[in-house]
Design an enzyme around this catalytic site. Structure first.
Site, PDB file in Angstrom:
ATOM      1  N   GLY A   1     -16.997  12.252   1.293  1.00 16.67           N
ATOM      2  CA  GLY A   1     -16.886  11.151   0.880  1.00 16.67           C
ATOM      3  C   GLY A   1     -16.460  10.239   1.927  1.00 16.67           C
TER       4      GLY A   1
ATOM      5  N   SER B   1     -19.045   7.204   4.020  1.00 15.65           N
ATOM      6  CA  SER B   1     -20.450   6.340   4.375  1.00 15.65           C
ATOM      7  C   SER B   1     -21.025   6.892   5.782  1.00 15.65           C
ATOM      8  CB  SER B   1     -20.317   5.096   4.118  1.00 15.65           C
ATOM      9  OG  SER B   1     -19.401   4.466   5.058  1.00 15.65           O
TER      10      SER B   1
ATOM     11  N   GLN C   1      -9.954  10.334   7.929  1.00 18.34           N
ATOM     12  CA  GLN C   1      -9.882   8.838   8.270  1.00 18.34           C
ATOM     13  C   GLN C   1      -8.754   8.176   7.472  1.00 18.34           C
ATOM     14  OE1 GLN C   1     -13.842   7.164   9.395  1.00 18.34           O
ATOM     15  NE2 GLN C   1     -14.247   8.702   8.052  1.00 18.34           N
TER      16      GLN C   1
ATOM     17  N   HIS D   1      -7.117   8.122  12.018  1.00 21.85           N
ATOM     18  CA  HIS D   1      -6.754   6.566  12.159  1.00 21.85           C
ATOM     19  C   HIS D   1      -5.381   6.403  11.720  1.00 21.85           C
ATOM     20  CE1 HIS D   1     -11.360   5.475  11.017  1.00 21.85           C
ATOM     21  NE2 HIS D   1     -10.827   5.990  12.136  1.00 21.85           N
TER      22      HIS D   1
ATOM     23  N   ARG E   1       0.727  -1.314  -0.020  1.00 19.71           N
ATOM     24  CA  ARG E   1      -0.042   0.095   0.042  1.00 19.71           C
ATOM     25  C   ARG E   1       0.817   1.354  -0.080  1.00 19.71           C
ATOM     26  NH1 ARG E   1      -4.492   0.591   4.517  1.00 19.71           N
ATOM     27  NH2 ARG E   1      -4.928   2.368   3.342  1.00 19.71           N
TER      28      ARG E   1
END
Ligand SMILES: [Zn+2]
Length: 177
Positions: free
Chosen positions: A124, A126, A35, A55, A8
């Site tokens: 952006g 949820s 986040q 996070h 990543r």
């Protein structure tokens, strides 16, 4: 697991800030609570102090035993698992794993900002991941306005004063220019 993070990291190293990141960076008066664990907001030009990573950040390693050691990593050439130079415990990516509590200072700062905010732009998300999603309720309860930008209606819709459906790369340059 470190291989997955390092994979990543390589992707993030090759990524570029998008129009939404760049638009936000043109407004130093805005504080960013994210986040995301990447550094695209910073690379777009946001000051380090104005970005709160709820996070954590994949751009750093930290001591798993929480002795306080933290170090930036080279995203293109990330290190393998290695011991903490301060205490000998294992180093790990400085991100929050599922089930772990959020880092204390960023979380407290985010709560404070959301309580004081005249307006919270929810971009952006949820809004299903708690405790981060609770920040939206906090702004509403403190009398602030909530503007939601998302590609589809979400849990945040019911809390929105204004909801803009579509990509944030489309809406943000129009909203903030
Ligand atoms: Zn340590």
């Amino acid at each position: 697991m470190i291989e997955w993070y390092n994979w990543r990291r390589g992707i993030i190293a090759g990524a570029e800030p998008n129009p939404a990141h760049l638009t936000l960076a043109q407004h130093p008066e805005l504080m960013q609570i994210t986040q995301n664990v990447d550094d695209l907001l910073e690379r777009a030009g946001c000051a380090k102090e104005s970005v709160i990573h709820l996070h954590g950040t994949i751009t750093h390693d930290r001591c798993h035993a929480r002795c306080g050691f933290q170090a930036p990593v080279d995203l293109q050439h990330p290190p393998e698992l290695r011991p903490c130079p301060m205490c000998g415990a294992r180093l790990r990516p400085a991100v929050v794993w599922f089930g772990e509590t959020l880092p204390q200072y960023p979380w407290q700062r985010a709560e404070q900002l959301c309580q004081q905010a005249d307006c919270l732009l929810v971009i952006g998300t949820s809004a299903t991941v708690y405790p981060a999603a609770g920040l939206i309720h906090l702004t509403r309860a403190s009398g602030g306005k909530v503007v939601v930008i998302n590609t589809q209606p979400s849990e945040a819709s019911a809390l929105a004063e204004v909801e803009l459906i579509g990509p944030c790369s489309h809406w943000l340059p129009r909203l903030l220019s």
